[in-house]
Design a protein around this motif. Structure first.
Motif, PDB file in Angstrom:
ATOM      1  N   LEU A  91      46.357  32.755  27.097  1.00  0.00           N
ATOM      2  CA  LEU A  91      47.270  32.526  26.088  1.00  0.00           C
ATOM      3  C   LEU A  91      47.010  33.597  25.074  1.00  0.00           C
ATOM      4  N   LEU A  92      47.850  34.383  24.273  1.00  0.00           N
ATOM      5  CA  LEU A  92      47.549  35.072  23.395  1.00  0.00           C
ATOM      6  C   LEU A  92      48.549  34.762  22.358  1.00  0.00           C
ATOM      7  N   ILE A  93      48.346  35.553  21.152  1.00  0.00           N
ATOM      8  CA  ILE A  93      49.250  35.424  20.059  1.00  0.00           C
ATOM      9  C   ILE A  93      49.497  36.604  19.397  1.00  0.00           C
TER      10      ILE A  93
ATOM     11  N   VAL B 185      37.883  39.314  26.886  1.00  0.00           N
ATOM     12  CA  VAL B 185      38.552  38.813  28.159  1.00  0.00           C
ATOM     13  C   VAL B 185      37.788  38.983  29.521  1.00  0.00           C
ATOM     14  N   ASP B 186      37.560  40.377  29.449  1.00  0.00           N
ATOM     15  CA  ASP B 186      36.859  40.619  30.933  1.00  0.00           C
ATOM     16  C   ASP B 186      35.538  39.775  31.012  1.00  0.00           C
ATOM     17  N   GLN B 187      34.807  39.674  29.974  1.00  0.00           N
ATOM     18  CA  GLN B 187      33.628  38.993  30.034  1.00  0.00           C
ATOM     19  C   GLN B 187      33.945  37.402  30.549  1.00  0.00           C
ATOM     20  N   ALA B 188      34.858  36.960  29.592  1.00  0.00           N
ATOM     21  CA  ALA B 188      35.433  35.389  30.083  1.00  0.00           C
ATOM     22  C   ALA B 188      35.677  35.267  31.483  1.00  0.00           C
ATOM     23  N   ILE B 189      36.345  36.373  31.952  1.00  0.00           N
ATOM     24  CA  ILE B 189      37.029  36.054  33.436  1.00  0.00           C
ATOM     25  C   ILE B 189      35.375  36.104  34.275  1.00  0.00           C
ATOM     26  N   LYS B 190      34.651  36.874  33.959  1.00  0.00           N
ATOM     27  CA  LYS B 190      33.387  36.908  34.716  1.00  0.00           C
ATOM     28  C   LYS B 190      32.532  35.549  34.530  1.00  0.00           C
ATOM     29  N   ARG B 191      32.567  35.012  33.448  1.00  0.00           N
ATOM     30  CA  ARG B 191      31.571  33.920  33.309  1.00  0.00           C
ATOM     31  C   ARG B 191      32.481  32.843  33.980  1.00  0.00           C
ATOM     32  N   LEU B 192      33.790  32.888  33.815  1.00  0.00           N
ATOM     33  CA  LEU B 192      34.475  31.689  34.682  1.00  0.00           C
ATOM     34  C   LEU B 192      34.183  31.598  36.193  1.00  0.00           C
ATOM     35  N   GLN B 193      34.161  32.931  36.513  1.00  0.00           N
ATOM     36  CA  GLN B 193      34.021  33.218  37.884  1.00  0.00           C
ATOM     37  C   GLN B 193      32.840  32.475  38.302  1.00  0.00           C
ATOM     38  N   TYR B 194      31.809  32.737  37.571  1.00  0.00           N
ATOM     39  CA  TYR B 194      30.185  32.358  37.769  1.00  0.00           C
ATOM     40  C   TYR B 194      30.442  30.733  37.623  1.00  0.00           C
TER      41      TYR B 194
ATOM     42  N   PHE C 139      42.393  29.737  29.124  1.00  0.00           N
ATOM     43  CA  PHE C 139      42.868  29.757  30.288  1.00  0.00           C
ATOM     44  C   PHE C 139      43.764  28.989  30.853  1.00  0.00           C
ATOM     45  N   GLY C 140      44.844  29.185  31.739  1.00  0.00           N
ATOM     46  CA  GLY C 140      45.724  28.212  32.256  1.00  0.00           C
ATOM     47  C   GLY C 140      46.123  28.743  33.560  1.00  0.00           C
ATOM     48  N   PHE C 141      46.476  27.755  34.447  1.00  0.00           N
ATOM     49  CA  PHE C 141      46.791  28.061  35.677  1.00  0.00           C
ATOM     50  C   PHE C 141      48.407  27.610  36.062  1.00  0.00           C
ATOM     51  N   ASP C 142      49.383  28.581  36.523  1.00  0.00           N
ATOM     52  CA  ASP C 142      50.531  28.321  36.363  1.00  0.00           C
ATOM     53  C   ASP C 142      51.114  28.832  37.898  1.00  0.00           C
ATOM     54  N   LYS C 143      51.496  27.578  38.723  1.00  0.00           N
ATOM     55  CA  LYS C 143      51.849  27.973  39.959  1.00  0.00           C
ATOM     56  C   LYS C 143      50.615  28.451  40.991  1.00  0.00           C
ATOM     57  N   ASP C 144      50.842  29.770  40.842  1.00  0.00           N
ATOM     58  CA  ASP C 144      49.397  30.289  41.502  1.00  0.00           C
ATOM     59  C   ASP C 144      48.629  31.542  40.725  1.00  0.00           C
ATOM     60  N   LYS C 145      48.989  31.450  39.660  1.00  0.00           N
ATOM     61  CA  LYS C 145      48.360  32.756  38.803  1.00  0.00           C
ATOM     62  C   LYS C 145      47.485  32.235  37.682  1.00  0.00           C
TER      63      LYS C 145
ATOM     64  N   TRP D 192      51.907  33.448  27.262  1.00  0.00           N
ATOM     65  CA  TRP D 192      50.986  33.527  28.628  1.00  0.00           C
ATOM     66  C   TRP D 192      51.167  34.827  29.129  1.00  0.00           C
ATOM     67  N   PHE D 193      50.006  35.371  29.742  1.00  0.00           N
ATOM     68  CA  PHE D 193      49.697  36.555  30.243  1.00  0.00           C
ATOM     69  C   PHE D 193      49.018  36.388  31.681  1.00  0.00           C
ATOM     70  N   THR D 194      49.292  36.733  32.868  1.00  0.00           N
ATOM     71  CA  THR D 194      48.578  36.796  33.974  1.00  0.00           C
ATOM     72  C   THR D 194      47.473  37.717  33.605  1.00  0.00           C
ATOM     73  N   ILE D 195      46.283  37.365  34.306  1.00  0.00           N
ATOM     74  CA  ILE D 195      45.128  37.884  33.930  1.00  0.00           C
ATOM     75  C   ILE D 195      45.028  39.428  34.482  1.00  0.00           C
ATOM     76  N   ASP D 196      45.548  39.881  35.633  1.00  0.00           N
ATOM     77  CA  ASP D 196      46.097  41.428  35.665  1.00  0.00           C
ATOM     78  C   ASP D 196      47.021  41.924  35.044  1.00  0.00           C
ATOM     79  N   LYS D 197      47.387  41.379  33.793  1.00  0.00           N
ATOM     80  CA  LYS D 197      48.619  42.186  32.919  1.00  0.00           C
ATOM     81  C   LYS D 197      48.523  41.927  31.659  1.00  0.00           C
ATOM     82  N   ILE D 198      47.146  41.810  31.081  1.00  0.00           N
ATOM     83  CA  ILE D 198      46.828  41.691  29.761  1.00  0.00           C
ATOM     84  C   ILE D 198      47.076  42.939  29.063  1.00  0.00           C
ATOM     85  N   PRO D 199      47.807  42.797  27.920  1.00  0.00           N
ATOM     86  CA  PRO D 199      48.301  43.970  27.226  1.00  0.00           C
ATOM     87  C   PRO D 199      46.789  44.416  26.460  1.00  0.00           C
TER      88      PRO D 199
END
Lengths: 229, 229
Positions: A30-32, A135-144, A20-26, A118-125
């Motif tokens: 990071l994907l390869i 990725v979905d579960q990582a976001i949930k865990r990060l939120q908690y 995860f990274g935070f760029d400006k306000d998003k 880098w991809f914003t989390i609402d536009k993951i390919p």
DNA sequence: GCTATAAGTGTTAATTATACACTTCCAAAG
DNA sequence: CTTTGGAAGTGTATAATTAACACTTATAGC
């Protein structure tokens, strides 16, 4: 080696890492572009296999360091994925980690070398295997985690404005926060140092910079303080 | 088999299972006396090795079914342990699960056959390897999960009294709760069915029995309701 | 010196959490 | 039949927390 376990099946054990990274306000990840089969050319998390002489945290750190050049990054293991056919090449179990990095810090050359983006989390390919689920579960865990531990600062530069911090939490929690309520909540925690310095990038007036006071946080935690946003 | 992964190290992958039960007013876990080397004769969690044709959830279910005879039990994976020397016999990675069972349900003969015994969670003996650490983390995860999902009912008989439910939460959360506040909180959730039937075991007056209304809970959840204790 | 733009700042209302004590019921004992 | 002991059951008032809300300030750029 012959022992009490010798008749048991062995498997490949991988680690995969959501960075995860935070760029400006998003909030971004990071994907390869995967450069080997199977699924060569598709977007993927970074990953690697566990080696004999390391534990999983070591493996995750190694994998992360390869791609970003970074060390001593916040990493948390969150789930182990084991569907029998998750990797069509061979039975592979994968332990998923997420990492929080300051997006300004990583090694740009390495990123390009790996065709990473880098991809914003609402536009993951679409990702290979079960990586979208990871990725979905990582976001949930990060939120908690970000609600209960002061890990958000890992995603910001050392000095940051209150507005940046608010935008960060808004993007992690996927919600809008009231500016006044947010600031008074943060101030009530009393774990930031307000600097005399201002950031003049975002406005004419400028905005005071703050730093996370880890020592104070540790001391307060020791005395029973519980972080909560 | 020769493929893109063929030069990678393989490892043994185990599952270990913390089995929680609730007896009268104590939260307990089920441990076995290990009957093979290494550490034969010591107290241990139940565990087993992942097989080629199953995923980790299947393996955990299998292992649990062996010891208790139970099926369709609440199981949650919570962490994967990978220290290089955690098992002195051979490099083994272990994925830890916890299970919630109704303590009245399990197969008594099987338990005896495995020299298994229930221990209250504040009197856990020294366990093999890193199993004490697993137990500690399982309790923490259970505390969080029980506060945010209605899984406590898995530990109770189908019909239970409010007092039993309260004692359950008190023992999970390791705290005292006010009887009136607790009941009004539970009633506000509106996910229980109050029966006409009374339990006469615990008092002369008797105490009304309740059931968890899963259908109602699912419906409410679908409509945005969030369980919180 | 005017303007545009984000920064900064407090108060009130609503909701939620906490603290707290007496009455009821009934089996069992006498 | 009466008494008694012990857990069940019930409501209100206060405190704490969270949520809603709008105007002033600073300053760079024109």
């Amino acid at each position: 080696m012959l022992n009490n376990y010798s008749k048991e099946d062995k498997v490949l054990l991988a680690v995969d890492c959501i960075i995860f990274g935070f760029d400006k306000d998003k909030l971004k990840i990071l994907l390869i572009k995967r450069d080997f089969e199977p699924e060569k050319g598709k977007w993927s998390l970074i990953g690697g296999f566990l080696k004999k002489e390391e534990n999983l945290d070591d493996a995750a750190n190694r994998v992360l360091n390869h791609l970003t050049g970074l060390d001593e990054v916040y990493l948390e293991q969150f789930f182990t994925y084991s569907e029998v056919d998750r990797d069509p090449e061979e039975r592979t179990i994968s332990v998923a980690y997420y990492a929080l990095i300051n997006i300004e810090d990583h090694d740009q050359e390495l990123i390009e070398h790996y065709s990473a983006k880098w991809f914003t989390i609402d536009k993951i390919p679409n990702l290979i295997f079960d990586h979208n689920e990871m990725v979905d579960q990582a976001i949930k865990r990060l939120q908690y985690r970000a609600s209960t531990k002061p890990i958000g600062f890992e995603l910001l530069p050392e000095k940051f404005t209150m507005r940046q911090l608010q935008k960060l939490y808004e993007s992690i929690l996927d919600t809008d926060l009231d500016k006044r309520n947010f600031i008074s909540k943060i101030n009530a925690l009393d774990i930031l140092i307000k600097l005399d310095e201002k950031d003049m990038e975002s406005s004419r007036k400028g905005s005071y910079l703050h730093m996370f006071d880890k020592e104070k946080y540790d001391k307060k935690t020791h005395e029973g303080f519980i972080f909560k946003i």
